[in-house]
Design a protein around this motif. Structure first.
Motif, PDB file in Angstrom:
ATOM      1  N   TYR A  52       0.843  -1.192   0.000  1.00  0.00           N
ATOM      2  CA  TYR A  52       0.000   0.000   0.000  1.00  0.00           C
ATOM      3  C   TYR A  52       0.884   1.250   0.000  1.00  0.00           C
ATOM      4  O   TYR A  52       2.035   1.202   0.433  1.00  0.00           O
ATOM      5  CB  TYR A  52      -0.883   0.022   1.259  1.00  0.00           C
ATOM      6  N   THR A  53       0.316   2.365  -0.436  1.00  0.00           N
ATOM      7  CA  THR A  53       1.021   3.640  -0.376  1.00  0.00           C
ATOM      8  C   THR A  53       1.333   3.996   1.080  1.00  0.00           C
ATOM      9  O   THR A  53       0.707   3.458   2.007  1.00  0.00           O
ATOM     10  CB  THR A  53       0.169   4.766  -0.994  1.00  0.00           C
ATOM     11  N   GLU A  57      -3.767   4.742   1.685  1.00  0.00           N
ATOM     12  CA  GLU A  57      -5.019   5.029   0.989  1.00  0.00           C
ATOM     13  C   GLU A  57      -5.169   4.282  -0.336  1.00  0.00           C
ATOM     14  O   GLU A  57      -6.252   4.257  -0.903  1.00  0.00           O
ATOM     15  CB  GLU A  57      -5.152   6.538   0.738  1.00  0.00           C
ATOM     16  N   LYS A  58      -4.060   3.698  -0.865  1.00  0.00           N
ATOM     17  CA  LYS A  58      -4.140   2.988  -2.151  1.00  0.00           C
ATOM     18  C   LYS A  58      -3.428   1.652  -2.081  1.00  0.00           C
ATOM     19  O   LYS A  58      -2.325   1.531  -1.551  1.00  0.00           O
ATOM     20  CB  LYS A  58      -3.479   3.808  -3.269  1.00  0.00           C
ATOM     21  N   GLU A 151       0.691   9.704  -7.963  1.00  0.00           N
ATOM     22  CA  GLU A 151      -0.143   8.638  -7.386  1.00  0.00           C
ATOM     23  C   GLU A 151       0.652   7.763  -6.411  1.00  0.00           C
ATOM     24  O   GLU A 151       0.105   7.248  -5.440  1.00  0.00           O
ATOM     25  CB  GLU A 151      -0.726   7.786  -8.520  1.00  0.00           C
ATOM     26  N   ALA A 170      -8.994   0.856   0.325  1.00  0.00           N
ATOM     27  CA  ALA A 170      -7.804   0.198  -0.233  1.00  0.00           C
ATOM     28  C   ALA A 170      -7.835  -1.302   0.052  1.00  0.00           C
ATOM     29  O   ALA A 170      -7.523  -2.118  -0.814  1.00  0.00           O
ATOM     30  CB  ALA A 170      -6.533   0.831   0.328  1.00  0.00           C
ATOM     31  N   GLN A 176     -11.159   3.486  -6.914  1.00  0.00           N
ATOM     32  CA  GLN A 176     -10.485   4.753  -6.619  1.00  0.00           C
ATOM     33  C   GLN A 176      -9.340   4.575  -5.619  1.00  0.00           C
ATOM     34  O   GLN A 176      -8.551   5.490  -5.409  1.00  0.00           O
ATOM     35  CB  GLN A 176     -11.488   5.790  -6.085  1.00  0.00           C
ATOM     36  N   ALA A 177      -9.224   3.374  -5.032  1.00  0.00           N
ATOM     37  CA  ALA A 177      -8.218   3.118  -3.995  1.00  0.00           C
ATOM     38  C   ALA A 177      -7.195   2.077  -4.431  1.00  0.00           C
ATOM     39  O   ALA A 177      -6.594   1.393  -3.614  1.00  0.00           O
ATOM     40  CB  ALA A 177      -8.901   2.701  -2.710  1.00  0.00           C
ATOM     41  N   THR A 178      -7.029   1.933  -5.766  1.00  0.00           N
ATOM     42  CA  THR A 178      -6.013   1.017  -6.310  1.00  0.00           C
ATOM     43  C   THR A 178      -5.318   1.716  -7.479  1.00  0.00           C
ATOM     44  O   THR A 178      -5.865   2.644  -8.069  1.00  0.00           O
ATOM     45  CB  THR A 178      -6.622  -0.297  -6.844  1.00  0.00           C
ATOM     46  N   ILE A 179      -4.119   1.240  -7.800  1.00  0.00           N
ATOM     47  CA  ILE A 179      -3.487   1.736  -9.030  1.00  0.00           C
ATOM     48  C   ILE A 179      -3.936   0.848 -10.180  1.00  0.00           C
ATOM     49  O   ILE A 179      -4.449  -0.259  -9.976  1.00  0.00           O
ATOM     50  CB  ILE A 179      -1.938   1.769  -8.913  1.00  0.00           C
TER      51      ILE A 179
END
Length: 184
Positions: A52-53, A57-58, A151, A170, A176-179
């Motif tokens: 995760y970031t 959040e992602k 991002e 995430a 909206q919470a993934t790449i």
């Protein structure tokens, strides 16, 4: 020898990645090749965990790799491994790392290469053990590549603690919470 008209970027780019073992991937596996009751030289630990970031959040993707036990350190309540693994970042590509993994203190591993936007990358990554083997904060110091996408670097780092968790969005892999095309 091929000469390039533009030099390879040398600016150091820092970004943070949390690795969290959510205990849903049957990882890590411990392969006791030594056939001894205690952890011993040569035992293998293949693993894969979610990443995760730094702001949690992602969802970025996964780690996947192998650790080879080099030395058990009972006096430090841990082990020393040689680790070789990759961080998979969906459409962005991957980063490969190699070096010592100490379960009892922070370590630094070499960034050995990558693909996609990480092609030509070099540098190192600091591994900060939060809860062995379930939560780790990585701080990458990357050179040799163009500026990282916002991002991957946006957001305020969540300070490491045993209670850190990815955001519900995430963790649920909401779009909206993934790449893009994150590796699951």
């Amino acid at each position: 020898m091929v000469c390039s008209s533009s030099p390879r970027p040398t600016k150091v780019q820092e970004f943070h990645v949390y690795e969290i073992n959510e205990r849903d991937r049957s990882s890590p596996a411990y392969l006791s090749l030594s056939q001894k009751p205690a952890h011993s030289l040569g035992d293998l630990v293949p693993f894969t965990n979610k990443i995760y970031t730094g702001d949690l959040e992602k969802r970025l993707g996964i780690t996947a790799g192998l650790c080879i036990l080099i030395e058990s350190k009972p006096e430090k309540k841990g082990d020393r491994y040689e680790a070789m693994y990759s961080f998979y970042f969906g459409d962005y590509g991957h980063i490969s790392v190699q070096g010592p993994y100490l379960t009892y203190e922070d370590t630094s591993l070499a960034v050995t290469g990558g693909s996609g936007i990480f092609e030509g990358v070099y540098g190192h990554v600091k591994l900060h053990q939060i809860v062995f083997p379930f939560k780790i904060l990585y701080t990458f110091y990357l050179k040799g590549i163009e500026d990282l996408p916002e991002e991957l670097t946006a957001g305020k780092l969540v300070e490491p603690s045993p209670s850190v968790q990815p955001s519900p969005a995430a963790k649920a892999c909401e779009p909206q919470a993934t790449i893009s095309n994150f590796t699951n």
